[in-house]
Scaffold this motif. Structure first.
Motif, mmCIF file in Angstrom:
data_model
loop_
_atom_site.group_PDB
_atom_site.id
_atom_site.type_symbol
_atom_site.label_atom_id
_atom_site.label_comp_id
_atom_site.label_asym_id
_atom_site.label_seq_id
_atom_site.Cartn_x
_atom_site.Cartn_y
_atom_site.Cartn_z
ATOM 1 N N ALA A 121 0.833 -1.205 0.000
ATOM 2 C CA ALA A 121 0.000 0.000 0.000
ATOM 3 C C ALA A 121 0.868 1.256 0.000
ATOM 4 O O ALA A 121 1.814 1.372 0.770
ATOM 5 C CB ALA A 121 -0.931 -0.004 1.209
ATOM 6 N N THR A 122 0.533 2.201 -0.883
ATOM 7 C CA THR A 122 1.317 3.433 -1.003
ATOM 8 C C THR A 122 0.573 4.653 -0.504
ATOM 9 O O THR A 122 1.138 5.742 -0.461
ATOM 10 C CB THR A 122 1.715 3.659 -2.474
ATOM 11 O OG1 THR A 122 0.518 3.736 -3.277
ATOM 12 C CG2 THR A 122 2.603 2.513 -2.970
ATOM 13 N N ASN A 123 -0.704 4.513 -0.143
ATOM 14 C CA ASN A 123 -1.447 5.656 0.382
ATOM 15 C C ASN A 123 -2.563 5.137 1.294
ATOM 16 O O ASN A 123 -2.821 3.936 1.384
ATOM 17 C CB ASN A 123 -2.017 6.525 -0.751
ATOM 18 C CG ASN A 123 -2.881 5.718 -1.713
ATOM 19 O OD1 ASN A 123 -3.887 5.134 -1.314
ATOM 20 N ND2 ASN A 123 -2.479 5.677 -2.990
ATOM 21 N N ASP A 124 -3.233 6.087 1.969
ATOM 22 C CA ASP A 124 -4.242 5.717 2.959
ATOM 23 C C ASP A 124 -5.438 5.009 2.329
ATOM 24 O O ASP A 124 -6.058 4.152 2.958
ATOM 25 C CB ASP A 124 -4.721 6.964 3.707
ATOM 26 C CG ASP A 124 -3.650 7.518 4.634
ATOM 27 O OD1 ASP A 124 -2.655 6.817 4.862
ATOM 28 O OD2 ASP A 124 -3.807 8.652 5.110
ATOM 29 N N ARG A 125 -5.768 5.363 1.100
ATOM 30 C CA ARG A 125 -6.929 4.734 0.473
ATOM 31 C C ARG A 125 -6.672 3.264 0.171
ATOM 32 O O ARG A 125 -7.582 2.441 0.259
ATOM 33 C CB ARG A 125 -7.298 5.493 -0.803
ATOM 34 C CG ARG A 125 -7.833 6.908 -0.509
ATOM 35 C CD ARG A 125 -8.253 7.629 -1.758
ATOM 36 N NE ARG A 125 -8.717 8.985 -1.447
ATOM 37 C CZ ARG A 125 -9.110 9.864 -2.352
ATOM 38 N NH1 ARG A 125 -9.090 9.535 -3.637
ATOM 39 N NH2 ARG A 125 -9.516 11.070 -1.994
ATOM 40 N N GLU A 126 -5.449 2.933 -0.197
ATOM 41 C CA GLU A 126 -5.123 1.523 -0.419
ATOM 42 C C GLU A 126 -5.136 0.758 0.904
ATOM 43 O O GLU A 126 -5.529 -0.414 0.945
ATOM 44 C CB GLU A 126 -3.762 1.398 -1.104
ATOM 45 C CG GLU A 126 -3.764 1.921 -2.540
ATOM 46 C CD GLU A 126 -2.414 1.779 -3.210
ATOM 47 O OE1 GLU A 126 -1.474 1.278 -2.561
ATOM 48 O OE2 GLU A 126 -2.292 2.180 -4.390
ATOM 49 N N VAL A 127 -4.716 1.414 1.982
ATOM 50 C CA VAL A 127 -4.832 0.806 3.311
ATOM 51 C C VAL A 127 -6.299 0.588 3.655
ATOM 52 O O VAL A 127 -6.688 -0.468 4.176
ATOM 53 C CB VAL A 127 -4.147 1.687 4.371
ATOM 54 C CG1 VAL A 127 -4.441 1.160 5.773
ATOM 55 C CG2 VAL A 127 -2.651 1.745 4.139
ATOM 56 N N ALA A 128 -7.129 1.590 3.349
ATOM 57 C CA ALA A 128 -8.561 1.474 3.633
ATOM 58 C C ALA A 128 -9.185 0.308 2.887
ATOM 59 O O ALA A 128 -10.071 -0.379 3.405
ATOM 60 C CB ALA A 128 -9.272 2.782 3.263
ATOM 61 N N ALA A 129 -8.730 0.048 1.665
ATOM 62 C CA ALA A 129 -9.266 -1.069 0.890
ATOM 63 C C ALA A 129 -8.959 -2.399 1.575
ATOM 64 O O ALA A 129 -9.793 -3.316 1.574
ATOM 65 C CB ALA A 129 -8.695 -1.047 -0.523
ATOM 66 N N VAL A 130 -7.773 -2.512 2.166
ATOM 67 C CA VAL A 130 -7.421 -3.731 2.890
ATOM 68 C C VAL A 130 -8.270 -3.852 4.162
ATOM 69 O O VAL A 130 -8.803 -4.927 4.471
ATOM 70 C CB VAL A 130 -5.923 -3.739 3.240
ATOM 71 C CG1 VAL A 130 -5.582 -4.933 4.131
ATOM 72 C CG2 VAL A 130 -5.079 -3.773 1.968
#
Length: 244
Positions: A121-130
């Motif tokens: 993950a490179t940003n908060d939105r990709e973290v949110a997807a996880v």
């Protein structure tokens, strides 16, 4: 291909033996063996790159390649090598065409892929997807685990009470399940906040930031959701509930 000899024993002509595995230490997908022709197949079909090593050259896939692309590339390269006449050993976990050995293995592969997505993950939105897959209501990993624990607790309690035994351990499981559900709601709120964070990309030249580990403290007790209210009922009332 085989050529009969005078004693009628076949002689196999093998162009080379190639092993495609995942290094357990570095998690890199590596290919060892073969010749220049095999190297071309690995690079063209599997996305492998040449790498010099202390014990000789080998091929590996890029560090940042997603897990599903690693498996697809390794499988395509293995089939290409087989068609070209090479003998290939492909790590079963990298075979994208293999039928899962069972639901448990499929679940473990899913968790591995989810962990890899989190690492990449490179940003908060990709973290949110996880986090969505972990804590989303009903279908997230944590709610599903809580449902399984409830399905374990309810009949366990009934069996113990029917035998005239105190369901002390079952009550502990009930309380732990309630806390797990509360933690899932906390993670869901974190997901919601991360999803709306502006996307920022760090400069390529920025040095890595060292993260100081800190002790993990228990989440504060959360208010129970309506569907969980029955989880915290006194165990003495469970006799009158019948089958849950």
């Amino acid at each position: 291909m085989s050529t009969p000899t005078s004693d009628q024993e076949p002689r196999f002509s093998v162009l080379g033996y190639i092993t495609i595995i995942r290094d357990p230490r570095t998690q890199l997908v590596v290919a060892v063996g073969g010749d220049d022709r095999a190297a071309g197949i690995l690079q063209t079909l599997g996305g492998f790159v040449f790498a010099p090593g202390p014990r000789g050259p080998y091929h590996c896939q890029p560090h940042d390649l997603p897990v599903d692309q690693q498996r697809q590339g390794a499988t395509a390269a293995a089939h290409g090598l087989l068609l070209a006449g090479f003998s290939v050993h492909l790590d079963p976990s990298l075979n994208a065409l293999a039928t899962p050995g069972g639901d448990r293995q499929a679940a473990l592969r899913y968790l591995d892929e989810l962990a890899e997505r989190a690492r990449q993950a490179t940003n908060d939105r990709e973290v949110a997807a996880v986090l969505t897959e972990i804590a989303t209501p009903h279908d997230g990993l944590l709610p599903r685990i809580a449902q399984t624990l409830v399905a374990t607790w309810a009949p366990w309690t009934q069996r113990l009470e029917a035998a005239g035994q105190k369901p002390a351990l079952a009550e502990q499981l009930m309380n732990a399940t309630s806390r797990l559900s509360s933690h899932a709601r906390v993670i869901e709120k974190i997901r919601d906040q991360a999803a709306v964070q502006p996307t920022r990309t760090a400069p390529a030249s920025a040095p890595p930031v060292a993260v100081r580990p800190r002790a993990i403290t228990p989440f504060a007790e959360q208010e129970e959701a309506p569907w969980e209210a029955w989880l915290t009922r006194p165990a003495t009332t469970s006799k009158s509930t019948g089958v849950l």
